[in-house]
Enzyme design. Structure first.
Site, PDB file in Angstrom:
ATOM      1  N   LEU A  37      -4.473   7.792  -8.995  1.00  8.55           N
ATOM      2  CA  LEU A  37      -5.902   7.727  -8.699  1.00  8.55           C
ATOM      3  C   LEU A  37      -6.585   6.973  -9.833  1.00  8.55           C
ATOM      4  CD1 LEU A  37      -7.302  11.154  -7.376  1.00  8.55           C
ATOM      5  CD2 LEU A  37      -7.552   8.910  -6.317  1.00  8.55           C
ATOM      6  N   ASP A  38      -7.501   6.062  -9.503  1.00  7.78           N
ATOM      7  CA  ASP A  38      -8.241   5.340 -10.529  1.00  7.78           C
ATOM      8  C   ASP A  38      -8.999   6.319 -11.412  1.00  7.78           C
ATOM      9  OD1 ASP A  38      -7.391   2.885  -9.554  1.00  7.78           O
ATOM     10  OD2 ASP A  38      -9.118   2.660  -8.219  1.00  7.78           O
ATOM     11  N   PRO A  39      -9.239   5.970 -12.676  1.00  5.72           N
ATOM     12  CA  PRO A  39      -9.948   6.880 -13.584  1.00  5.72           C
ATOM     13  C   PRO A  39     -11.297   7.355 -13.049  1.00  5.72           C
ATOM     14  CG  PRO A  39      -8.948   5.109 -14.833  1.00  5.72           C
ATOM     15  CD  PRO A  39      -8.730   4.770 -13.382  1.00  5.72           C
TER      16      PRO A  39
END
Length: 299
Positions: A37-39
């Site tokens: 998951l992207d930050p």
């Protein structure tokens, strides 16, 4: 401590950061995650613990997201974390215009991932190449979108569409926001993202990092058993002699219950989970052969 954790990833941490946090909280080294998951994104991040790290590949692959696409803006990263490339008011856009284009994203489609992504080209991550200013051709990939619905429309100079998206593995929601904006002629970027389902885990049943730390300190944390996380796979029970031979790597002649080379759960007569097997044609006929055998038996 073998099994799975349904973690609610917070904003601002990478998936790797979350794995490190889990290692510290549970005091264990063997921890892995299923699906980056992207930050800036939040939501379900499946975590495998102990010997269950060998089973990540067998989890369900479909995912569901809640996303907000903002129009009139494009960025270097295709979300609000990047630098603005273009910005022009798009107050003329309507809900109907957006909704009419959503069917173009349904089914199996070709998608260009963001330039800032974890995909590797020549052994290097695209985001590392992008940060270094290296121009590369981002490889197009085939992805599947099962459903995309417009939940809400927020008009304004930079209007926003609230979307629910069910998709297969490898899909970039940032790319959908970007491509939808391009089709509308206004440009678009991803403003917010929550993963509500992933690999068979649901956001409503997830634990925050704080929840995990508290349970670990109290000694009450219990991982999700592998057999439950893999309940979508067909199962086969082996009698004691066959179970022992199978865990020792020997093929077992038996009638197939799945297609050849399809994964299935293997249990012993006490319903202990032994690992993942598959049927294969051998000199002895169709046999159940080991795919992943777990040293010792897991519930």
């Amino acid at each position: 401590m073998d099994g799975f954790l349904n973690l609610h990833k917070p904003a601002g941490l990478t998936s790797h950061d979350c794995v490190a946090w889990v290692r510290r909280s549970l005091k264990m080294k063997r921890v892995g995650h299923g699906g980056t998951l992207d930050p800036a994104a939040t939501g379900v991040l499946p975590i495998a613990l102990g010997r269950a790290t060998r089973l990540l590949q067998f989890l369900q692959q479909d995912k569901v997201y809640w996303a907000i696409a903002r129009f009139g803006i494009t960025t270097t990263t295709d979300d609000l974390e990047g630098d603005i490339r273009t910005q022009a008011p798009a107050a003329h856009l309507t809900r109907d215009q957006v909704e009419a284009l959503l069917p173009k994203f349904l089914g199996t489609i070709q998608q260009l991932p963001p330039a800032y992504s974890a995909i590797q080209v020549g052994g290097q991550r695209l985001y590392d190449l992008a940060r270094a200013g290296v121009a590369v051709d981002v490889p197009v990939r085939t992805v599947t979108i099962y459903q995309i619905d417009l939940l809400d429309w927020r008009p304004g100079d930079f209007p926003e569409a609230e979307l629910a998206i069910a998709c297969g593995a490898g899909t970039y929601i940032r790319s959908i926001a970007r491509d939808l904006g391009n089709l509308l002629g206004t440009g678009g970027t991803l403003a917010s993202l929550i993963r509500t389902q992933s690999h068979g885990f649901d956001l409503a049943a997830s634990l925050t990092l704080e929840d995990l730390a508290a349970q670990a300190e109290a000694g009450t944390f219990e991982p999700i058993p592998a057999a439950i996380a893999l309940a979508h796979l067909p199962a086969l029970t082996l009698a004691p002699p066959d179970a022992l031979r199978w865990t020792q790597g020997q093929p077992i002649a038996t009638d197939p219950v799945t297609d050849l080379d399809a994964p299935l759960r293997v249990h012993d007569s006490c319903n202990k989970f032994l690992g993942i097997g598959k049927f294969r044609a051998t000199q002895q006929g169709i046999c159940l052969v080991p795919w992943v055998v777990l040293a010792g038996q897991m519930d």
